[in-house]
Structure formats: structure tokens, C-alpha cells
Design an enzyme around this catalytic site. Sequence first.
Site, short mmCIF file in Angstrom:
data_model
loop_
_atom_site.label_atom_id
_atom_site.label_comp_id
_atom_site.label_asym_id
_atom_site.label_seq_id
_atom_site.Cartn_x
_atom_site.Cartn_y
_atom_site.Cartn_z
N ARG A 110 -0.91 1.89 41.96
CA ARG A 110 -0.45 1.28 43.21
C ARG A 110 -0.30 2.31 44.31
O ARG A 110 -0.70 2.10 45.43
CB ARG A 110 0.94 0.62 43.00
CG ARG A 110 0.91 -0.79 42.57
CD ARG A 110 2.24 -1.50 42.75
NE ARG A 110 3.44 -0.79 42.37
CZ ARG A 110 4.59 -1.39 42.07
NH1 ARG A 110 4.67 -2.70 42.09
NH2 ARG A 110 5.66 -0.68 41.75
N MET B 44 9.38 -31.82 47.25
CA MET B 44 9.79 -30.65 48.03
C MET B 44 11.31 -30.45 48.01
O MET B 44 11.80 -29.32 47.92
CB MET B 44 9.30 -30.78 49.47
CG MET B 44 9.36 -29.48 50.25
SD MET B 44 8.80 -29.65 51.94
CE MET B 44 7.05 -29.88 51.75
N LYS C 294 15.92 -4.60 45.37
CA LYS C 294 14.89 -5.13 46.27
C LYS C 294 14.85 -6.66 46.18
O LYS C 294 15.38 -7.24 45.22
CB LYS C 294 13.52 -4.54 45.90
CG LYS C 294 13.07 -4.87 44.48
CD LYS C 294 11.84 -4.05 44.09
CE LYS C 294 11.43 -4.37 42.66
NZ LYS C 294 10.37 -3.47 42.17
N TYR D 78 5.92 -39.21 43.43
CA TYR D 78 4.51 -39.18 43.85
C TYR D 78 3.57 -39.37 42.67
O TYR D 78 3.77 -38.79 41.60
CB TYR D 78 4.18 -37.84 44.52
CG TYR D 78 4.87 -37.62 45.84
CD1 TYR D 78 4.64 -38.47 46.92
CD2 TYR D 78 5.76 -36.57 46.00
CE1 TYR D 78 5.28 -38.26 48.14
CE2 TYR D 78 6.41 -36.35 47.21
CZ TYR D 78 6.16 -37.21 48.27
OH TYR D 78 6.79 -37.00 49.46
C1 PLP Z 1 10.72 -2.99 40.91
C2 PLP Z 1 10.68 -1.59 40.47
C3 PLP Z 1 11.57 -1.10 39.51
C4 PLP Z 1 12.53 -2.00 38.74
O1 PLP Z 1 11.81 -2.64 37.71
P1 PLP Z 1 12.58 -3.41 36.52
O2 PLP Z 1 11.52 -3.61 35.50
O3 PLP Z 1 13.07 -4.70 37.09
O4 PLP Z 1 13.67 -2.53 36.07
C5 PLP Z 1 11.57 0.24 39.23
N1 PLP Z 1 10.70 1.09 39.84
C6 PLP Z 1 9.79 0.66 40.75
C7 PLP Z 1 8.86 1.62 41.38
C8 PLP Z 1 9.75 -0.70 41.09
O5 PLP Z 1 8.84 -1.12 41.97
#
Ligand code: PLP
Length: 375
Positions: free
Chosen positions: A142, A318, A43, A271
Site C-alpha cells: 500500500r 432503506m 480511525k 419490496y
Molecule cells: C487499521 C490499521 C491498524 C489496526 O488494525 P487492526 O487489525 O484493527 O488492529 C494498524 N496499522 C495500520 C497501518 C492500519 O491501517
Amino acid sequence: MIKENDLLLTRPSWITVNLDAIKQNAQTMLKYTGAKRLIGVVKANAYGHGDLAVSEALYEVGVHDFAVATIDEGVTLRQSFINKDVRIILLGVQDVSQVSVMVSNQLEPAVGTLKWLQEAVSMIPAGENLALQLAVDTGMGRMGVNSESELKRLYEFINANDKLLLSGVFTHFATADDGNQNYYHSQVQKFNKWVQAVGIPRKFWHLANSGSALWHTREIDTNTIRVGSVLYGFNPGAPLLSLPMALKPALTLKSKIGSVHQLQAGESVSYGATYTAQVPQWVATLPIGYADGYLRRMTGMKVLVDGHIEHVIGRVTMDQIVITLAHQYPVGQEVTLIGRDGDEEITIEDFAHYADTIPHEIVTIFGSRLPRVYE
Ligand SMILES: *Cc1c(COP(=O)(O)O)cnc(C)c1O
């Protein structure tokens, strides 16, 4: 638009990604946990490392299961694995109105409510089906079912409906990488109890995120692990917990000196004029700033020039930063912001610690203005 590789010429600040390191880390984790299957979490552009390059590299070492957060990420990945036997899981909550996109791209959403399933069924085209992942909330708070009875209702609904196919059941840990054992154990107990009572076979289970795979392998089922951080070679528990084995960092951040000049005593930088030279000194400007993810709070951070330590002075702007120099260096001299140079190393963990955050946040905020170079 200028192509990614040409960005290096026009503005030499870049990320290198060592794909061999990522492959090796996957193999190290499979061996360490004894897992048969690894779901590669790619992701957020593979934690900033480049989702397509990373997933192709993982595919080469036998990883055929991937997880992303959004439908958009999933569609991009599916297009690069068209006609390949690759599973793509969507970890976040998805809008049920997008079911036909998930079906046509074979994306497996994580589902945690009966209402979602009921609505989805009416939207799955005739003759098609939706493979999905049952999300179990044991304490992350969540998403997902949060009782045995709810889990049972969803499982029975899926089994009774031939448009729905169960592909997995999982939970996510809130304290896998911070040493809070009590909370961790309560999550493990809930998952095991509910899933066993409902009768969901073990082959569907996946529990282990990186922290679990590193520090809780004996406490949970690790036949399938679902990991992100460890693939990229950073320690998700830093600085509190140390790694039980070595992982290879995959990412470096580099830049080249764009200009060199000498400050006279009393002259200031950037700055707010917060840094003032006490004696004449050489400084250099680098083409990287907070818009690239080199955070504004990194003033004072180390960088490596020619194998020795220099520092960021004045405020990070920036697009540019100014660093100290022991003596005059030529324009074009390479500077390491994360990575190794000679005997010195700045790790992602060091960088994150200095920024008062976790490595995950650092790697995912590096901007699209930084080209990724693969080695
Ligand atoms: C992001 C995520 C992972 C991976 O987490 P890591 O700690 O980086 O291995 C696994 N499961 C879910 C549901 C996640 O959201």
C-alpha cells in the site's frame, strides 16, 4: 438539527458502546503481549464506536498514543486533547501540501518516499518541526519504502535535517489474521533485516496490528503494539481463527418496535413481495434499514425479542425492516440486533459472517443516523 440523545426519542434505533469493555480490552492486550506501549487505532470514528469517547476512555487507562487515517480525524482528536501529551499518528498517505496543518496540530504522518520529505521540508515554518513515522512496505503493497537502501536514504535524510524528527518506524502485515504463516514470516524477516541494517533503534519500532498481537506475539517485537479491532472486542480472524483469550464486545445494536400488525395467510411483506405468510402471523416493523448500515442482504437474519430468536422477513428497506413475532408485543418493545438478550446472543462476528464480510466492515458502516449511547 436534533441533538444526538433526542434522536433516541424521535427514532429509537441506536448503538450502545461499553467504554469499560474497551478499557479492559486494552489492558488485556497489554498483559497478553507484554507490551509497554499501546497505540490505540481510532480511525473511522473508532471503528464506528465514537472516536472522542473511545480515545478519552483509553487515555484514562494510560493510552497516550493514537492512530487515525486522515488529517481531518487527526485534527478533531487533537482538539479534544489540547495541551495533553498525546501522540497522534496518521496511517494513510497524506497530501504533502497539508504539512503546515500537520505541524500546527502535531500530527505525525506515515511517510514512505524521499520526495515527500524533500517537499515537506520546504513547507515547515521556521523554528518548527515535523515528527513523523517511517512506513516500511514489507508486503502489504500500500505504502512505504520497500528496500533496505531506500529505508537508509530516508533515515539519513531525516537525521540530517533538524526540521524532521523520527518518531517511529513501522510495517503492516497482510496475513496476520488469516493463518498464512509463510507470507507473515517473509514480512517479519524483511522488516527486522532492513531496520537493523540501517540501525534504527528498537524503541521506534511498532509492528503488531490486532492479528499479530493475538497470534504472532512470539515472532515479532511487541514492545509497542498498534491495535484497533481487539480494543472493540471482536475477533479479526473470525471465523477462521479463534481468540487465545476472552475479549469483551463493546458494541450493541438495538431498536424498538414501531408498529405491530397481523398478516393474514397469503399477505406479503416489503419490496418484491418476497415473503408471504402461510398462516396468520404477528409481525413488527423496526425503524432501521440499509441506510443505517443494516445491510440489504440481512434478510433472514436473527434478531432477539424478549430473550428469544425472531427473524427479519422480506427485503430490508432503506429505513425500515419487518420481523417475525411469536405473539403480539407492544409498540416500544426493545429488540436486539447485535448483542445479548437473556441466554441468546448475536455477535458482530455472527452478523459479519451472515453478511459474508468481516466484522471491521460491519462496525464501520453503521451510519450517523444511529446515535451512540455510552455506558
Ligand atoms: C487499521 C490499521 C491498524 C489496526 O488494525 P487492526 O487489525 O484493527 O488492529 C494498524 N496499522 C495500520 C497501518 C492500519 O491501517
